[in-house]
Each structure stands twice: as structure tokens, then as C-alpha cells.
Design a protein around this motif. Structure first.
Motif, short mmCIF file in Angstrom:
data_model
loop_
_atom_site.label_atom_id
_atom_site.label_comp_id
_atom_site.label_asym_id
_atom_site.label_seq_id
_atom_site.Cartn_x
_atom_site.Cartn_y
_atom_site.Cartn_z
N ALA A 63 67.32 107.51 1.48
CA ALA A 63 66.80 107.85 0.21
C ALA A 63 65.30 107.10 -0.15
O ALA A 63 64.73 107.94 -0.75
CB ALA A 63 67.85 106.99 -0.92
N VAL A 64 64.99 106.29 0.36
CA VAL A 64 63.70 105.78 0.20
C VAL A 64 62.82 106.78 0.91
O VAL A 64 61.62 106.90 0.25
CB VAL A 64 63.41 104.28 1.08
N LEU B 200 59.23 102.57 -3.59
CA LEU B 200 59.13 104.23 -3.31
C LEU B 200 57.67 104.56 -3.64
O LEU B 200 57.26 105.40 -2.87
CB LEU B 200 60.11 104.99 -4.45
N SER B 201 56.80 104.11 -4.77
CA SER B 201 55.36 104.55 -4.68
C SER B 201 54.64 104.25 -3.59
O SER B 201 53.93 104.99 -3.10
CB SER B 201 54.96 104.06 -6.30
N VAL C 100 69.53 114.10 -0.82
CA VAL C 100 69.56 112.90 -0.61
C VAL C 100 69.02 112.23 -1.79
O VAL C 100 69.83 111.15 -2.70
CB VAL C 100 69.10 112.27 0.52
N ALA C 101 67.90 112.81 -2.36
CA ALA C 101 67.17 111.92 -3.40
C ALA C 101 67.93 112.19 -4.73
O ALA C 101 68.02 111.25 -5.56
CB ALA C 101 65.62 112.58 -3.42
N LEU D 166 67.74 104.83 -7.73
CA LEU D 166 66.92 104.02 -7.01
C LEU D 166 65.37 104.06 -7.43
O LEU D 166 64.70 103.24 -7.45
CB LEU D 166 66.95 104.73 -5.63
N VAL D 167 65.24 105.23 -8.32
CA VAL D 167 63.95 105.23 -8.78
C VAL D 167 63.89 104.13 -9.99
O VAL D 167 62.66 103.52 -10.11
CB VAL D 167 63.70 106.74 -9.55
#
Length: 334
Positions: free
Chosen positions: A183-184, A73-74, A58-59, A65-66
Motif C-alpha cells: 500500500a505504501v 506516504l509523501s 491496492v491504493a 492509510l492516507v
């Protein structure tokens, strides 16, 4: 500008219920590994690293998205993923599972305080009553009149997990429609796995325990089966359903339904681990759940189809927005 999907209570409540049931078993299923000698930090790393491995496809699919939402995300990796799990597992190594989870679930009360003090939204009298009840129930649970009977460090760790849990509800609402929840969670698990890996030093993990049968209620599954359950059900599925619930409801309403997690954990700990609360602690547990539920559900929610997130994207307002109280509240919430 990012957008939320329209609030939808039926599906949101279904997701919230599934999240509560899957999250509720995490401490109970982690306990056999810790009782066998595995450090709580090692168990936490196994849980998030396993979830990261499961969600790696998924990532990879959503790698852009990053670039779009690095702060989100962080924060998600550090607080809801790494923070909640590490602090909660460290707490249940010192105090009973049910009590640790009850303390962690002061998180929705912290959400209420954040909404009132930071976002400066009005709080109803019912919300104040709920907070008072939650604090009173906490006093009964800890039996403060007899001096702290529970391990003070364990209590502190569980309260730290409550703060991290509050971040879970707030960040879940800040995602926006442009960020796929799964994804998150995938990137959050990857970040948490790296952070916890530095602390846990997985090369020191007693890997042989994963091949040994470990007592869990009346059965003795192998350690690897417990680890897979923690990663897949209690992490990947639990976080996905939890975030999906928040996006369809609100942090406050989703937090209310999530109190079923407390009931699930206490029942499972009683059946599988033989842990039980005494009469006064049971009364305190009921008061905490009741008070915290009242506190966070007392915040009015406004259905909305568009809102800006707090992380990575600036909140934009127009004169028309400022003149529209409903729109202003929606922007403030998100």
C-alpha cells in the motif's frame, strides 16, 4: 504505537535477493527508450505512472492509510520513488549504467553516516574502514588522477540518487507493522507520478516510440513491452520485495544484500548494451562494493518486535524503556 514484525533473516534475505535482481535491470531496460530519443524524465514518469496504474486497486483498498500516515506516504513518493528514479535515469543518459549504479550505491554508506551522526549510535572500526575503502574505490572508478573523465553532471546526478536511495532504506524501516508495504508503494507511486507528471509533461512524450521495436541485446521488443517490464518488474515488484526485506532485516543488512543489484546491472549492461569497465574502473568497482558492504553491515542490529516509527507517530518512551539499553536502541533505530 506502530510495530515491526520480528526480524526474520531467511525470508528477509530471499526478499532482498529478489529486490536486487529486479532493481538491477531497470537502467538496462530503460536505455533503449532513451537511445531512441525519449527524455530520461519521460522514461521515469512512464515507469512510476505504470506502477501506479498497476497498484491502483491496492491504493483504493487501503485508502485510510492516507489519513494515518500522510508524512510517510509523501516522503516515500518524493524520495525513494520520484527522486531515485529521476536522478538515476538522468545520470545514465550521461554516464554508463554500471558506473551510475555504483555511485548510487553509496546510499548505504549515507545510511551509516545518518545512524552515527544523527541517531548518534556508535560505529565500529570496521565501519570506518568500509567507508574509507568505498571512497578509495570511487577515486579509482572516476580515475581522478587523470582529471574527471566522466561527465561531471552525470556523476552529480548519480550521487543525488544515492541520497534518495538512503531515504529508501530509512523510510522502509520506519513504516511499522500498521503500514502494508504494498500500500505504501502504491501511494508512493501515485504521488511520484503526479509530481513527475508536472515536470515531465507527458503530453509531450513521443508516444510513437512505444509501438516501435527497440534493440535490446539480440532482440527488438516493442517499446510498450519495455515500459510494462519497467513498471511491473523493476518498480512494483522491486520496491515491494525491497521494503519487505528491510522490515525483516534492517536498513543496514538489507543494504548489504542489495549490492547484488550492482553486479546484476553491470553484467546486464555488458551483455545487452555492450558497456564494459576498464581494468582500473573494474578494480574501483570491486573496492566500492567491498568497502560499502563492510561499512553498513558493521552496524550491529538488534531483533525487535515493537518499535515506534519516526513519521506521523510520536516516539514514546517510559522510565523502564530508558533503563533498558536494548529497548532504547530499538526505539532509536526506528
Amino acid at each position: 504505537m506502530s510495530t515491526h514484525p520480528t526480524r526474520h533473516r531467511p525470508s528477509g534475505l530471499a526478499f532482498a535477493l529478489a529486490s536486487a535482481l529486479t532493481f538491477g535491470g531497470s537502467g538496462v531496460f530503460a536505455r533503449p527508450l532513451m537511445d531512441a530519443g525519449m527524455d530520461p524524465l519521460h522514461v521515469t514518469w512512464l515507469r512510476v505512472a505504470g506502477a501506479a496504474l498497476i497498484l491502483l486497486p491496492v491504493a483504493l483498498r487501503h485508502w485510510r492509510l492516507v489519513l494515518r500516515r500522510p508524512l510517510l506516504l509523501s516522503a516515500y513518493g518524493l524520495f525513494p520513488m520520484a527522486g531515485v528514479q529521476a536522478l538515476y535515469f538522468a545520470a545514465i543518459a550521461r554516464i554508463p549504467v554500471g558506473i551510475a549504479l555504483l555511485l548510487e550505491f553509496l546510499g548505504p554508506v549515507l545510511v551509516l553516516l545518518w545512524v552515527r551522526l544523527v541517531r548518534r549510535r556508535p560505529v565500529s572500526p570496521a565501519a570506518v574502514i568500509g567507508v574509507v575503502l568505498a571512497v578509495a574505490g570511487l577515486s579509482l572508478l572516476l580515475e581522478v588522477w587523470a582529471g574527471m573523465r566522466l561527465d561531471a553532471i552525470g556523476v552529480g546526478l548519480a550521487l543525488g540518487a544515492a541520497a534518495a536511495q538512503a531515504a529508501f532504506f530509512l523510510l522502509g524501516d520506519a513504516m511499522g507493522e500498521d503500514a502494508d508495504p504494498l500500500a505504501v508503494i502504491a501511494f508512493g507511486a501515485l504521488i511520484a507520478g503526479v509530481v513527475l507528471g508536472v515536470l515531465a509533461r507527458p503530453w509531450t512524450l513521443p508516444w510513437e516510440l512505444l509501438g516501435a521495436p527497440l534493440p535490446l541485446g539480440g532482440i527488438a521488443p516493442p517499446g510498450w513491452a519495455i515500459a510494462v517490464w519497467l513498471a511491473l518488474v523493476c518498480t512494483a515488484i522491486a520496491y515491494f520485495t525491497g521494503v519487505s526485506a528491510i522490515k525483516r532485516l534492517s536498513p543496514q543488512v538489507a543494504g548489504g544484500v542489495a549490492y547484488l543489484e550492482v553486479v546484476t546491472a553491470i553484467v546486464l549492461a555488458w551483455i545487452l548494451l555492450g558497456e564494459a569497465l576498464n581494468t582500473m574502473q573494474l578494480l574501483g568497482a570491486v573496492v566500492i562494493v567491498t568497502g560499502a558492504f563492510i561499512a553498513q553491515t558493521a552496524v550491529p542490529t538488534t531483533p525487535t518486535t515493537t518499535a515506534a516509527s519516526d513519521l506521523d507517530e510520536p516516539t514514546a518512551t517510559t522510565p523502564a524503556d530508558e533503563g533498558d539499553p536494548t529497548r532504547a536502541r530499538a526505539l532509536d533505530r526506528d
